[in-house]
Motif scaffolding. Sequence first.
Motif, PDB file in Angstrom:
ATOM      1  N   ALA A 165       3.399   4.513   4.383  1.00  0.00           N
ATOM      2  CA  ALA A 165       2.123   3.792   4.276  1.00  0.00           C
ATOM      3  C   ALA A 165       1.896   2.857   5.458  1.00  0.00           C
ATOM      4  O   ALA A 165       2.839   2.344   6.059  1.00  0.00           O
ATOM      5  N   ASP A 166       0.629   2.652   5.775  1.00  0.00           N
ATOM      6  CA  ASP A 166       0.238   1.627   6.735  1.00  0.00           C
ATOM      7  C   ASP A 166      -0.064   0.315   6.018  1.00  0.00           C
ATOM      8  O   ASP A 166       0.147  -0.763   6.566  1.00  0.00           O
ATOM      9  N   TYR A 167      -0.585   0.424   4.814  1.00  0.00           N
ATOM     10  CA  TYR A 167      -0.864  -0.741   3.974  1.00  0.00           C
ATOM     11  C   TYR A 167      -0.422  -0.438   2.555  1.00  0.00           C
ATOM     12  O   TYR A 167      -0.513   0.703   2.099  1.00  0.00           O
ATOM     13  N   VAL A 168       0.031  -1.473   1.867  1.00  0.00           N
ATOM     14  CA  VAL A 168       0.434  -1.342   0.466  1.00  0.00           C
ATOM     15  C   VAL A 168      -0.316  -2.386  -0.351  1.00  0.00           C
ATOM     16  O   VAL A 168      -0.347  -3.563   0.011  1.00  0.00           O
ATOM     17  N   VAL A 169      -0.931  -1.945  -1.453  1.00  0.00           N
ATOM     18  CA  VAL A 169      -1.581  -2.847  -2.403  1.00  0.00           C
ATOM     19  C   VAL A 169      -0.743  -2.859  -3.670  1.00  0.00           C
ATOM     20  O   VAL A 169      -0.520  -1.814  -4.284  1.00  0.00           O
ATOM     21  N   ASP A 170      -0.278  -4.040  -4.074  1.00  0.00           N
ATOM     22  CA  ASP A 170       0.472  -4.182  -5.316  1.00  0.00           C
ATOM     23  C   ASP A 170      -0.496  -4.647  -6.399  1.00  0.00           C
ATOM     24  O   ASP A 170      -0.984  -5.779  -6.362  1.00  0.00           O
ATOM     25  N   GLY A 206      -4.982   6.425   8.837  1.00  0.00           N
ATOM     26  CA  GLY A 206      -4.228   5.378   8.160  1.00  0.00           C
ATOM     27  C   GLY A 206      -4.005   5.757   6.712  1.00  0.00           C
ATOM     28  O   GLY A 206      -4.623   6.694   6.201  1.00  0.00           O
ATOM     29  N   LEU A 207      -3.118   5.040   6.042  1.00  0.00           N
ATOM     30  CA  LEU A 207      -2.799   5.337   4.650  1.00  0.00           C
ATOM     31  C   LEU A 207      -2.569   4.047   3.878  1.00  0.00           C
ATOM     32  O   LEU A 207      -1.765   3.208   4.267  1.00  0.00           O
ATOM     33  N   VAL A 208      -3.302   3.913   2.769  1.00  0.00           N
ATOM     34  CA  VAL A 208      -3.119   2.799   1.836  1.00  0.00           C
ATOM     35  C   VAL A 208      -2.484   3.360   0.570  1.00  0.00           C
ATOM     36  O   VAL A 208      -3.013   4.312  -0.016  1.00  0.00           O
ATOM     37  N   PRO A 212      -3.445   1.391  12.025  1.00  0.00           N
ATOM     38  CA  PRO A 212      -3.267   0.052  11.458  1.00  0.00           C
ATOM     39  C   PRO A 212      -1.796  -0.295  11.248  1.00  0.00           C
ATOM     40  O   PRO A 212      -0.946   0.575  11.129  1.00  0.00           O
ATOM     41  N   ARG A 213      -1.519  -1.567  11.203  1.00  0.00           N
ATOM     42  CA  ARG A 213      -0.140  -2.005  11.004  1.00  0.00           C
ATOM     43  C   ARG A 213       0.163  -2.122   9.519  1.00  0.00           C
ATOM     44  O   ARG A 213      -0.731  -2.213   8.698  1.00  0.00           O
ATOM     45  N   VAL A 214       1.450  -2.119   9.197  1.00  0.00           N
ATOM     46  CA  VAL A 214       1.869  -2.247   7.807  1.00  0.00           C
ATOM     47  C   VAL A 214       1.810  -3.719   7.390  1.00  0.00           C
ATOM     48  O   VAL A 214       2.257  -4.582   8.121  1.00  0.00           O
ATOM     49  N   LEU A 215       1.252  -3.966   6.200  1.00  0.00           N
ATOM     50  CA  LEU A 215       1.243  -5.335   5.678  1.00  0.00           C
ATOM     51  C   LEU A 215       2.381  -5.483   4.684  1.00  0.00           C
ATOM     52  O   LEU A 215       2.672  -4.577   3.936  1.00  0.00           O
TER      53      LEU A 215
END
Length: 207
Positions: free
Chosen positions: A171-176, A128-130, A204-207
Amino acid sequence: MAKLVGLTGGIGSGKSTVAGMIREAGVPVIDADTLARQVVEPGLPAHAEIARSWPQVVASDGRIDRKRLAAIVFSDEPSKRRLEAITHPRIREHIAAQAATLAAAGNRLVFVEAALLVETGYHAQLDGLVVVVASEEAQIERAMARDACSRASALERIRAQYPLAEKVRVADYVVDSSGSLDDTRMQVLRILHELAAADPGDRPRVL
């Protein structure tokens, strides 16, 4: 077996802050940039190869002058590829060894923090990738405060990097992290919850 998830971003995006929050939550983070410094220590194979290729970057104490090396290779694509061929396989070996040790200790989730995960394609080998992002204005202000540089210099460095938008695309997840620390922490904890709840083989799924 532990799930190995990448953590990356850009200058001033808040990657290191997010890594700290992940550690605070009890999840180990392997720092690839620290490993990059370790693999070129005197006496190690990568040090010898770099010294043969660029003898002018060996300082008087025998260590590699990493700033001088960077100034040489990042303006010359063949040299950059040569350096990556020397260091990246060894860094990845260390990551794999640390991840195995952490998994053996009972950790089901481990992060790898690195600036160049997407640029090198290593993210595709992970579970996965954040990607940590921030507004360009926030990036500029943070870079100026951290490096005591001018606004123009900070902006030039940010725009010279691989675009954050391209990292977000894979990305699988992005944190702003543009908002408050509490807001960033809430995003991080939600992602950790999602990753902990996912089956080991699930992407994991993308948020």
